[in-house]
Design a protein around this motif. Structure first.
Motif, PDB file in Angstrom:
ATOM      1  N   ARG A   1     -21.722   6.318  60.358  1.00 33.74           N
ATOM      2  CA  ARG A   1     -22.094   5.217  59.467  1.00 33.74           C
ATOM      3  C   ARG A   1     -20.842   4.523  58.934  1.00 33.74           C
TER       4      ARG A   1
ATOM      5  N   GLY B   1     -24.908   1.306  45.775  1.00 33.27           N
ATOM      6  CA  GLY B   1     -25.676   2.267  44.990  1.00 33.27           C
ATOM      7  C   GLY B   1     -25.425   3.703  45.399  1.00 33.27           C
ATOM      8  N   GLY B   2     -24.514   3.922  46.349  1.00 32.24           N
ATOM      9  CA  GLY B   2     -24.142   5.291  46.720  1.00 32.24           C
ATOM     10  C   GLY B   2     -25.284   6.112  47.285  1.00 32.24           C
ATOM     11  N   LYS B   3     -26.318   5.449  47.809  1.00 34.45           N
ATOM     12  CA  LYS B   3     -27.462   6.216  48.302  1.00 34.45           C
ATOM     13  C   LYS B   3     -27.169   6.867  49.639  1.00 34.45           C
ATOM     14  N   GLN B   4     -26.208   6.296  50.344  1.00 38.07           N
ATOM     15  CA  GLN B   4     -25.813   6.884  51.619  1.00 38.07           C
ATOM     16  C   GLN B   4     -24.317   7.132  51.582  1.00 38.07           C
ATOM     17  N   MET B   5     -23.946   8.366  51.780  1.00 35.22           N
ATOM     18  CA  MET B   5     -22.553   8.739  51.624  1.00 35.22           C
ATOM     19  C   MET B   5     -21.686   8.153  52.725  1.00 35.22           C
TER      20      MET B   5
ATOM     21  N   LEU C   1     -27.733  12.721  50.310  1.00 35.64           N
ATOM     22  CA  LEU C   1     -27.052  11.436  50.526  1.00 35.64           C
ATOM     23  C   LEU C   1     -26.545  11.261  51.948  1.00 35.64           C
ATOM     24  N   GLN C   2     -26.993  12.121  52.865  1.00 33.00           N
ATOM     25  CA  GLN C   2     -26.453  12.050  54.230  1.00 33.00           C
ATOM     26  C   GLN C   2     -26.790  10.729  54.910  1.00 33.00           C
TER      27      GLN C   2
ATOM     28  N   TRP D   1     -31.066  26.248  55.740  1.00 32.02           N
ATOM     29  CA  TRP D   1     -31.868  26.752  54.629  1.00 32.02           C
ATOM     30  C   TRP D   1     -32.460  28.123  54.952  1.00 32.02           C
TER      31      TRP D   1
ATOM     32  N   LYS E   1     -35.713   9.982  45.788  1.00 30.89           N
ATOM     33  CA  LYS E   1     -34.702   9.042  46.294  1.00 30.89           C
ATOM     34  C   LYS E   1     -35.251   7.640  46.582  1.00 30.89           C
TER      35      LYS E   1
ATOM     36  N   SER F   1     -23.042   9.871  40.429  1.00 33.90           N
ATOM     37  CA  SER F   1     -22.574   9.935  41.819  1.00 33.90           C
ATOM     38  C   SER F   1     -22.123  11.337  42.205  1.00 33.90           C
TER      39      SER F   1
ATOM     40  N   TYR G   1     -26.900   5.837  42.873  1.00 31.15           N
ATOM     41  CA  TYR G   1     -26.276   7.078  42.440  1.00 31.15           C
ATOM     42  C   TYR G   1     -24.845   6.722  42.057  1.00 31.15           C
TER      43      TYR G   1
ATOM     44  N   ILE H   1     -22.675  10.678  58.711  1.00 32.74           N
ATOM     45  CA  ILE H   1     -21.849  10.024  57.692  1.00 32.74           C
ATOM     46  C   ILE H   1     -20.629   9.372  58.347  1.00 32.74           C
TER      47      ILE H   1
ATOM     48  N   ARG I   1     -24.664  21.565  49.301  1.00 27.13           N
ATOM     49  CA  ARG I   1     -25.530  21.323  50.457  1.00 27.13           C
ATOM     50  C   ARG I   1     -26.687  20.405  50.073  1.00 27.13           C
ATOM     51  N   VAL I   2     -27.278  20.671  48.904  1.00 24.76           N
ATOM     52  CA  VAL I   2     -28.365  19.813  48.427  1.00 24.76           C
ATOM     53  C   VAL I   2     -27.874  18.369  48.313  1.00 24.76           C
ATOM     54  N   TRP I   3     -26.695  18.208  47.716  1.00 21.49           N
ATOM     55  CA  TRP I   3     -26.195  16.858  47.451  1.00 21.49           C
ATOM     56  C   TRP I   3     -25.857  16.131  48.754  1.00 21.49           C
ATOM     57  N   THR I   4     -25.237  16.857  49.697  1.00 26.42           N
ATOM     58  CA  THR I   4     -24.860  16.220  50.961  1.00 26.42           C
ATOM     59  C   THR I   4     -26.103  15.825  51.757  1.00 26.42           C
ATOM     60  N   GLN I   5     -27.101  16.717  51.760  1.00 24.92           N
ATOM     61  CA  GLN I   5     -28.319  16.372  52.522  1.00 24.92           C
ATOM     62  C   GLN I   5     -29.078  15.232  51.854  1.00 24.92           C
TER      63      GLN I   5
ATOM     64  N   GLN J   1     -25.475  16.087  59.793  1.00 24.37           N
ATOM     65  CA  GLN J   1     -25.295  15.167  58.667  1.00 24.37           C
ATOM     66  C   GLN J   1     -23.887  14.593  58.553  1.00 24.37           C
TER      67      GLN J   1
END
Lengths: 338, 309
Positions: free
Chosen positions: B95, B257-261, A337-338, B79, A198, A162, A204, B92, A331-335, B88
């Motif tokens: 949601r 499953g924590g797929k969406q924060m 799981l956003q 990026w 994903k 996670s 996760y 979150i 940033r990678v992780w937040t995007q 984002q």
């Protein structure tokens, strides 16, 4: 008033069951230290030992940064140890002068995370990678490809942690991107890989990995070598993958947080845990490799019984990321799981 | 000494309205003020202060005044290396609010009939049933969620039961939004049942009879008599469920499953791996302000209704 307080404090102490010489407050990885060793130490030195646990280096760092924790001993991984030394969160206890230091395997002495070896004594090391439930998956595991770009047989049946720390590291090994990259185009590739993965990921989650993988809820899980080895006591059919791209390495060391109330007891404990006899008992409990001299004859987790602990592929130690690199990781992780 | 006392007494007697004796009752409240101040107010003030401080390179913070934490909720480096609008965090936050609202709604729909049923029982059975409702609180939250993981998981009781009706074998009901919601509703429903029950119990049965006498059918009676009279219980139940549901971390990760924060995990990430305490605090402050606004709106509406009645 002061007298009254002292009196109350004394009364409280008197009524507590274990009337010991001193105390020692441990803040270590959850369930990481052999309970009988703690008991033995407490009896031998007449010290009451309190144990609190954490489940991530981030938790530990945050707690120490928040100020006086009251803890005497902790065991951060090497890349966090470096931050803690630099941020002045640890006591210099001249570790290299202890007997324990002479027990440490030469190859683990004076590493970049504590060159002068004044702040830490290594206690356990290992790797992070992925494990499979062989009853659910009998395909190849010799590449990260099967995990990060799963085929039909693993789709929807893999799980990661996670938090990003070692997961991103493994993805970087697979893509050939250096750890702690500050190049945003490289990190975008890491994100793209994880994004594509994903849709095949069930969860996760860093909790209850043993139950999730052991029950067959998922067939492959990101995990640590020793934790999986320990789980083999109650679950069969687990196998730690040896991907040709390599594994992410870590090393945990005993440290004394700044301002520890029982510094002398902490040093006694480190010495106690580092004798060959106790280090062997500790490894037999913890199931992670020990950087200390052991009594080979008493060792449970030999190469034959615990192949996960003896990697046959290159191990790349995690690094301490610069703030810029760490921001890219977040940033990678937040995007993702956003 | 006696002179002054005498004078004081005399002057007090002369103008009782002007001199009031020191009200010691406030002193008696001192412990509760201290607890409120140190245990509730001070931590919130610290979080608010951290949210406008400067971020430390490896986590932590340095005192200062810096609103970056707040601007990061909307704008971040993209990026391509340019500052851009990043939706984002809003996604979150939204949601999380939707999940909390759905949890509250489902809790309400389930709690009203349950409370009504309990209220109809004899007093000894009532006590037993209320006790049973609170029973899960005696066990740690994480254990209760684990129990749900077993119930919904592969080879668990529910998938097994569904297999009888033709569901595929080896079915798992874990790691989706429904699983998250089930655990959330289960966790928070006692907080809804108790206040709703308390107000339904106080409901005067003769008023319902009167509604029927006046040719009100069941629906009209529910809508025009029962619901308005139990509204205080429903509102406090909704607050008790909605507010903690906004901070839920365990259920979305373990069940979903924590797929969406969710916001709870987002704040945790900022204090941990993200090493951005001011940003984490800014989100927490935003959450707090949002909750306060909702509570104030509810309180104002309740006050207006009371005034109208």
């Amino acid at each position: 008033m002061k007298k009254l307080l002292t009196g109350t404090a004394l009364a409280v102490c008197m009524t507590s069951p274990a009337l010991a010489e001193g105390t020692l407050n441990l803040y270590v990885w959850s369930d990481s230290i052999a309970p009988d060793l703690i008991e033995k130490f407490g009896e031998e030195y007449d010290i009451t030992v309190n144990v609190d646990g954490y489940t991530s280096n981030e938790d530990l760092l945050t707690k120490l940064q928040a100020g006086a924790s009251g803890y005497d001993i902790s065991a951060p991984s090497h890349h966090f140890l470096r931050i803690m030394i630099d941020e002045g969160l640890l006591e210099n206890f001249d570790a290299k002068e202890l007997d324990a230091f002479n027990q440490v395997d030469e190859r683990w002495r004076n590493q970049w995370w504590d060159e002068t070896q004044e702040y830490s004594i290594p206690m356990a090391y290992g790797t992070a990678g992925f494990a499979v439930n062989t009853a659910e998956y009998d395909g190849p595991t010799d590449s990260m490809k099967y995990f990060f770009e799963p085929g039909e047989d693993l789709s929807g049946r893999i799980a990661l942690l996670s938090y990003p720390d070692e997961v991103i590291g493994a993805a970087q090994l697979y893509l050939g991107v250096p750890f702690c990259s500050e190049d945003s185009s490289e990190m975008k590739r890491v994100l793209d890989l994880l994004m594509a993965q994903k849709e095949h990921v069930a969860a996760y989650s860093s909790d209850n990995i043993e139950g999730r993988l052991g029950s067959g809820e998922v067939a492959a899980h990101f995990w640590w070598d020793g934790t999986m080895t320990k789980a083999l006591r109650s679950v069969d059919n687990l196998e730690y993958a040896m991907p040709k791209e390599g594994l992410v390495g870590w090393m945990d060391s005993w440290v004394i947080p700044k301002g520890a109330p029982n510094r002398e007891n902490a040093i006694k404990f480190i010495e106690f845990m580092s004798t060959p006899e106790n280090a062997t008992a500790q490894m037999n409990y913890y199931a992670h490799s020990s950087p200390l001299e052991l009594i080979e004859a008493d060792l449970v987790y030999t190469q034959e019984k615990a192949p996960a602990l003896y990697p046959t592929v290159p191990v790349e130690m995690s690094r301490t990321c610069s703030p810029k690199a760490q921001d890219l990781v977040t940033r990678v992780w937040t995007q993702l799981l956003q | 000494m006696s002179d002054t006392a005498h004078t004081a007494h005399a002057s007090a007697g002369a103008s009782p309205a002007r001199r009031r004796p020191l009200n010691l009752a406030y002193l008696g409240l001192l412990p509760s003020w201290l607890i409120m101040g140190f245990a509730l107010l001070l931590p919130i003030l610290i979080v608010a202060a951290v949210s406008v401080s400067t971020r430390g390179a490896y986590g932590g913070f340095e005192w200062g005044f810096d609103l970056t934490g707040y601007s990061q909720i909307l704008f971040n480096e993209g990026w391509e290396g340019e500052m851009e609008f990043t939706p984002q965090y809003l996604i979150i936050i939204l949601r999380t609010i939707v999940l909390a609202a759905l949890t509250t709604l489902l809790c309400l729909v389930l709690a009203v009939p349950v409370s009504y049923f309990i209220a109809q029982q004899s007093s000894s059975r009532k006590a037993l049933l209320v006790y049973l409702v609170t029973l899960p609180f005696w066990m740690s939250l994480i254990l209760r969620v684990y129990a749900w993981m077993i119930i919904l998981g592969k080879d668990g009781p529910l998938p097994r039961f569904l297999e009888v009706f033709g569901a595929p074998s080896g079915l798992s009901l874990m790691y989706n939004d429904g699983a998250t919601l089930a655990a959330m509703v289960y966790t928070y429903i006692p907080l809804m049942v108790l206040p709703v029950f308390a107000s339904i119990e106080k409901l005067d049965g003769t008023l319902i009879e009167a509604a029927h006498d006046l040719y009100g059918n069941r629906w009209v009676t529910l809508r025009r008599v029962i619901l308005p009279l139990t509204a205080p219980g429903i509102i406090s139940g909704a607050i008790l469920v909605f507010v903690p549901a906004l901070g839920a971390v365990l259920e979305p990760i373990l069940m979903g499953g924590g797929k969406q924060m969710m916001m709870g995990s987002l704040i945790q990430l900022q204090f941990g791996g993200g090493r951005n305490w001011p940003f984490g605090s800014a989100i927490a402050v935003m959450l707090l302000v949002f909750v306060m606004i909702v509570l104030i709106i509810l309180a104002l509406r309740a006050a207006r209704k009371e005034a109208a009645a």
